[in-house]
Design an enzyme around this catalytic site. Structure first.
Site, mmCIF file in Angstrom:
data_model
loop_
_atom_site.group_PDB
_atom_site.id
_atom_site.type_symbol
_atom_site.label_atom_id
_atom_site.label_comp_id
_atom_site.label_asym_id
_atom_site.label_seq_id
_atom_site.Cartn_x
_atom_site.Cartn_y
_atom_site.Cartn_z
ATOM 1 N N GLU A 1 0.820 -1.215 0.000
ATOM 2 C CA GLU A 1 0.000 0.000 0.000
ATOM 3 C C GLU A 1 0.856 1.269 0.000
ATOM 4 O OE1 GLU A 1 -3.814 -0.446 2.444
ATOM 5 O OE2 GLU A 1 -2.429 -1.822 3.434
ATOM 6 N N SER A 15 -6.292 -2.830 1.611
ATOM 7 C CA SER A 15 -6.606 -2.349 0.259
ATOM 8 C C SER A 15 -7.035 -3.452 -0.697
ATOM 9 C CB SER A 15 -5.419 -1.578 -0.325
ATOM 10 O OG SER A 15 -5.220 -0.375 0.380
ATOM 11 N N TYR A 58 -9.862 2.738 -5.211
ATOM 12 C CA TYR A 58 -8.937 3.837 -5.463
ATOM 13 C C TYR A 58 -9.040 4.467 -6.854
ATOM 14 C CZ TYR A 58 -6.944 2.306 -1.082
ATOM 15 O OH TYR A 58 -6.786 1.969 0.245
ATOM 16 N N ARG A 68 -11.309 2.892 11.540
ATOM 17 C CA ARG A 68 -12.455 2.755 10.638
ATOM 18 C C ARG A 68 -12.885 1.298 10.687
ATOM 19 N NH1 ARG A 68 -10.551 2.619 5.629
ATOM 20 N NH2 ARG A 68 -11.346 0.510 5.398
ATOM 21 N N ASP A 79 -15.271 -1.755 9.232
ATOM 22 C CA ASP A 79 -15.985 -2.160 8.019
ATOM 23 C C ASP A 79 -16.989 -3.270 8.324
ATOM 24 O OD1 ASP A 79 -14.294 -0.384 6.745
ATOM 25 O OD2 ASP A 79 -12.947 -1.937 5.978
ATOM 26 N N GLU A 82 -13.660 -5.906 9.585
ATOM 27 C CA GLU A 82 -12.316 -5.663 10.113
ATOM 28 C C GLU A 82 -12.203 -4.247 10.666
ATOM 29 O OE1 GLU A 82 -9.949 -6.412 6.631
ATOM 30 O OE2 GLU A 82 -9.925 -4.303 6.079
ATOM 31 N N ASN A 127 -9.599 -0.988 10.694
ATOM 32 C CA ASN A 127 -8.447 -0.332 10.076
ATOM 33 C C ASN A 127 -7.981 0.750 11.049
ATOM 34 O OD1 ASN A 127 -6.839 1.512 8.544
ATOM 35 N ND2 ASN A 127 -7.727 0.709 6.668
ATOM 36 N N GLY A 167 -7.259 5.550 5.387
ATOM 37 C CA GLY A 167 -6.714 6.370 4.312
ATOM 38 C C GLY A 167 -7.202 7.809 4.378
#
Length: 317
Positions: free
Chosen positions: A24, A154, A224, A264, A266, A278, A280, A284
């Site tokens: 990443e 990612s 992305y 964050r 999910d 998960e 994070n 990002g």
């Protein structure tokens, strides 16, 4: 946010940590450049982008930095490694501490920690190490399944597997990134994500972002590439009750995993029921990233978000 909200003086020397060694790396650079620009707009003229390489400890030691803003993603940046170096050098940093970073980077240990919380709904899954019989291990699962490296972000190394005949190839693809693979049942629903932030000792969830990828699932391209996903924030496809539930689960998962500063969480949602995916610990901060979009709906601008996270530096012990 006014000047009185600034924990660090405007003359503070800030190292914005970016790039690194993971897959990443380029995403991290985009996050780092955006954060650096925001810090400069906020008045932190001594903020500078630092490439994380094998000499990072020396760079940080010689640089006399007052604080580190971590925009690294993936291995060595989110797994406790850079956090350990910063602890040794006594440089306050953004994001979670060593232990929470290590736990949340590893999907297996994240699930182990959260499995003790009956109100956090986990997807049925197995973990298969390199050399183990993947087909035998997956006999307890229903197809389709998703294979993913245990320690990766990612969507690198992820594959949707529709039948057992496709399993071996997907397993080998995930093993290119890690020696252990998470295989979980595919939830045929939609993806939502919610940020968790901390301010003045209070932990709170952002608005929920619903993501409808134009690919079959939310892969790297969908994440992305502008225009490859529709972002709906706040989500319009969940009930008020489920919205409240997701936010409560997100804050609880953040705390149970020992996270601090920012994260964050999910989820997949099917039939108005959320399923945890998960955590994070270093979301990002690119132009297409989720956390800035979630925060903006709450009236938190990109620059204010950067300042909020900066002010949390040093609280991750």
């Amino acid at each position: 946010m006014g000047n009185n909200d600034c924990k660090f003086g405007y003359d503070a020397k800030i190292a914005v940590l970016a790039l690194g060694f993971s897959s990443e790396r380029e995403v991290s650079l985009r996050s780092g450049k955006n954060v650096l620009a925001a810090l400069h707009r906020l008045g932190y003229k001594n903020a500078e982008l630092i490439e994380v390489d094998e000499n990072i400890a020396e760079k940080l030691s010689k640089g006399n930095y007052d604080v580190a803003y971590n925009t690294l993603h993936g291995k060595y940046g989110e797994d406790g490694c850079i956090q350990g170096i910063l602890e040794i050098l006594k440089i306050p940093y953004t994001g979670s501490g060593v232990m929470a970073s290590a736990i949340c980077m590893n999907k297996e240990y994240t699930k182990r920690v959260l499995s003790s919380c009956p109100d956090i709904p986990l997807i049925k899954s197995v973990f298969v190490k390199k050399g183990e019989n993947v087909k035998l291990a997956c006999k307890v699962l229903k197809y389709p399944v998703i294979t993913k490296p245990v320690c990766e972000g990612s969507s690198f190394g992820m594959t949707k597997v529709n039948t057992e005949n496709e399993l071996e190839a997907a397993y080998e693809e995930a093993l290119k990134f890690n020696d252990s693979v998470l295989i979980e049942e595919f939830i045929n629903g939609f993806f939502v994500t919610v940020g968790v932030l901390e301010k003045n000792g209070n932990t709170f969830a952002t608005e929920i972002l619903e993501i409808r990828p134009k690919n079959e699932w939310y892969d790297f391209e969908a994440k992305y590439t502008k225009g490859m996903s529709d972002f709906i924030v706040p989500s319009t496809s969940i009930s008020k009750e489920t919205e409240k539930n997701i936010k409560e689960i997100a804050v609880k998962a953040h705390k149970e995993a020992g996270c601090s500063s920012v994260s964050r969480i999910d989820f997949m949602v099917k039939d108005d029921k959320p399923y945890f995916l998960e955590i994070n610990t270093n979301p990002g901060m690119t132009d297409t990233s989720d956390l800035p979009a979630q925060s903006a709906v709450m009236g938190i601008s990109y620059d204010d978000l950067v300042l909020l996270i900066l002010n949390s530096a040093g609280l991750n012990k």
